[in-house]
Design a protein around this motif. Structure first.
Motif, PDB file in Angstrom:
ATOM      1  N   VAL A 294       0.839  -1.204   0.000  1.00  0.00           N
ATOM      2  CA  VAL A 294       0.000   0.000   0.000  1.00  0.00           C
ATOM      3  C   VAL A 294       0.867   1.246   0.000  1.00  0.00           C
ATOM      4  CG1 VAL A 294      -1.647   1.310   1.392  1.00  0.00           C
ATOM      5  CG2 VAL A 294      -1.979  -1.126   1.036  1.00  0.00           C
ATOM      6  N   ALA A 295       1.955   1.208   0.764  1.00  0.00           N
ATOM      7  CA  ALA A 295       2.857   2.365   0.788  1.00  0.00           C
ATOM      8  C   ALA A 295       3.503   2.590  -0.576  1.00  0.00           C
ATOM      9  CB  ALA A 295       3.922   2.165   1.857  1.00  0.00           C
ATOM     10  N   ALA A 296       3.920   1.503  -1.226  1.00  0.00           N
ATOM     11  CA  ALA A 296       4.557   1.641  -2.536  1.00  0.00           C
ATOM     12  C   ALA A 296       3.558   2.109  -3.590  1.00  0.00           C
ATOM     13  CB  ALA A 296       5.170   0.307  -2.956  1.00  0.00           C
ATOM     14  N   MET A 297       2.320   1.601  -3.518  1.00  0.00           N
ATOM     15  CA  MET A 297       1.333   1.996  -4.512  1.00  0.00           C
ATOM     16  C   MET A 297       0.837   3.422  -4.309  1.00  0.00           C
ATOM     17  SD  MET A 297      -0.874  -1.488  -5.229  1.00  0.00           S
ATOM     18  CE  MET A 297      -2.298  -0.651  -4.738  1.00  0.00           C
ATOM     19  N   SER A 298       0.947   3.931  -3.101  1.00  0.00           N
ATOM     20  CA  SER A 298       0.542   5.327  -2.899  1.00  0.00           C
ATOM     21  C   SER A 298       1.519   6.280  -3.569  1.00  0.00           C
ATOM     22  CB  SER A 298       0.439   5.634  -1.404  1.00  0.00           C
ATOM     23  OG  SER A 298       1.717   5.600  -0.813  1.00  0.00           O
ATOM     24  N   GLU A 299       2.768   5.851  -3.681  1.00  0.00           N
ATOM     25  CA  GLU A 299       3.762   6.695  -4.350  1.00  0.00           C
ATOM     26  C   GLU A 299       3.795   6.448  -5.859  1.00  0.00           C
ATOM     27  OE1 GLU A 299       7.547   6.255  -2.518  1.00  0.00           O
ATOM     28  OE2 GLU A 299       6.793   6.800  -0.535  1.00  0.00           O
TER      29      GLU A 299
ATOM     30  N   LEU B  31       0.977  -7.073  -6.363  1.00  0.00           N
ATOM     31  CA  LEU B  31      -0.003  -8.144  -6.262  1.00  0.00           C
ATOM     32  C   LEU B  31       0.678  -9.512  -6.274  1.00  0.00           C
ATOM     33  CD1 LEU B  31      -3.077  -8.582  -6.163  1.00  0.00           C
ATOM     34  CD2 LEU B  31      -3.008  -8.796  -8.640  1.00  0.00           C
ATOM     35  N   VAL B  32       1.709  -9.668  -7.072  1.00  0.00           N
ATOM     36  CA  VAL B  32       2.447 -10.925  -7.122  1.00  0.00           C
ATOM     37  C   VAL B  32       3.150 -11.192  -5.794  1.00  0.00           C
ATOM     38  CG1 VAL B  32       4.413 -12.080  -8.217  1.00  0.00           C
ATOM     39  CG2 VAL B  32       2.731 -10.904  -9.619  1.00  0.00           C
ATOM     40  N   ILE B  33       3.734 -10.173  -5.211  1.00  0.00           N
ATOM     41  CA  ILE B  33       4.458 -10.351  -3.946  1.00  0.00           C
ATOM     42  C   ILE B  33       3.497 -10.730  -2.823  1.00  0.00           C
ATOM     43  CG2 ILE B  33       5.815  -9.148  -2.205  1.00  0.00           C
ATOM     44  CD1 ILE B  33       7.117  -7.604  -4.516  1.00  0.00           C
ATOM     45  N   VAL B  34       2.360 -10.080  -2.749  1.00  0.00           N
ATOM     46  CA  VAL B  34       1.368 -10.423  -1.727  1.00  0.00           C
ATOM     47  C   VAL B  34       0.812 -11.819  -1.991  1.00  0.00           C
ATOM     48  CG1 VAL B  34      -0.849  -9.775  -0.718  1.00  0.00           C
ATOM     49  CG2 VAL B  34       0.831  -8.027  -1.243  1.00  0.00           C
ATOM     50  N   GLY B  35       0.625 -12.170  -3.238  1.00  0.00           N
ATOM     51  CA  GLY B  35       0.149 -13.515  -3.584  1.00  0.00           C
ATOM     52  C   GLY B  35       1.138 -14.595  -3.207  1.00  0.00           C
ATOM     53  N   LEU B  36       2.425 -14.320  -3.341  1.00  0.00           N
ATOM     54  CA  LEU B  36       3.439 -15.292  -2.924  1.00  0.00           C
ATOM     55  C   LEU B  36       3.400 -15.522  -1.418  1.00  0.00           C
ATOM     56  CD1 LEU B  36       6.496 -14.301  -5.137  1.00  0.00           C
ATOM     57  CD2 LEU B  36       5.148 -16.393  -5.262  1.00  0.00           C
ATOM     58  N   SER B  37       3.156 -14.476  -0.667  1.00  0.00           N
ATOM     59  CA  SER B  37       3.085 -14.663   0.781  1.00  0.00           C
ATOM     60  C   SER B  37       1.809 -15.398   1.182  1.00  0.00           C
ATOM     61  CB  SER B  37       3.192 -13.318   1.494  1.00  0.00           C
ATOM     62  OG  SER B  37       2.133 -12.475   1.113  1.00  0.00           O
ATOM     63  N   GLU B  38       0.748 -15.269   0.407  1.00  0.00           N
ATOM     64  CA  GLU B  38      -0.465 -16.039   0.677  1.00  0.00           C
ATOM     65  C   GLU B  38      -0.291 -17.502   0.304  1.00  0.00           C
ATOM     66  OE1 GLU B  38      -3.586 -14.146  -1.453  1.00  0.00           O
ATOM     67  OE2 GLU B  38      -3.664 -12.426  -0.103  1.00  0.00           O
ATOM     68  N   GLY B  39       0.631 -17.775  -0.587  1.00  0.00           N
ATOM     69  CA  GLY B  39       0.897 -19.154  -0.997  1.00  0.00           C
ATOM     70  C   GLY B  39       1.414 -20.021   0.130  1.00  0.00           C
TER      71      GLY B  39
END
Length: 142
Positions: A104-109, A118-126
């Motif tokens: 969220v911080a990176a996307m706000s900038e 989205l890929v990074i968050v998806g990997l952590s959900e894996g």
């Protein structure tokens, strides 16, 4: 459904206590501590009853043997499945919390990073999915 009905008084009590905490701080904290103490005493009473109870009869063992179920030997696989699923979901929750906040911080900038984030968050959900697969494999062995 029965679980929700059993938990309904607890939900109502939590809402009442949260309202009291907003209005009266110290009195509500005392009430909360009193409720926690009563809950602890009730839990100890249930534990004492469960530990000192006699087995009801041998009918449940006979029914399990007649159904073809093993009565011993599968506890380790079930425990391993529970630990695998619980550990992986806790780990995935922690990972998603940190990566989600950073995303969220990176996307706000820079909004164009949505795909990568989205890929990074998806990997952590894996992580949770892998734990679930291991749990299912262990349940197959039980």
């Amino acid at each position: 459904m029965a679980t929700w009905l059993a938990c309904l008084p607890l939900i109502v009590a939590a809402l009442v206590v949260s309202r009291l905490l907003r209005r009266r701080g110290e009195r509500a904290v005392r009430l909360l501590l009193l409720a926690d103490g009563a809950l602890a005493v009730a839990a100890l009473a249930v534990l004492a009853i469960a530990l000192t109870a006699e087995p009801s009869s041998a009918s449940h063992v006979t029914a399990a043997v007649n159904a073809g179920a093993r009565t011993t030997g599968n506890w380790a696989a079930l425990l391993g499945a529970g630990i695998a699923v619980a550990g992986s979901t806790i780990g995935a929750g922690i990972a998603v919390a940190y990566t989600g906040a950073a995303a969220v911080a990176a996307m706000s900038e820079r909004p164009e990073l949505f795909g990568r984030v989205l890929v990074i968050v998806g990997l952590s959900e894996g992580i949770a999915i892998y734990g679930l697969v291991v749990g299912i494999l262990l349940l197959g062995k039980a």
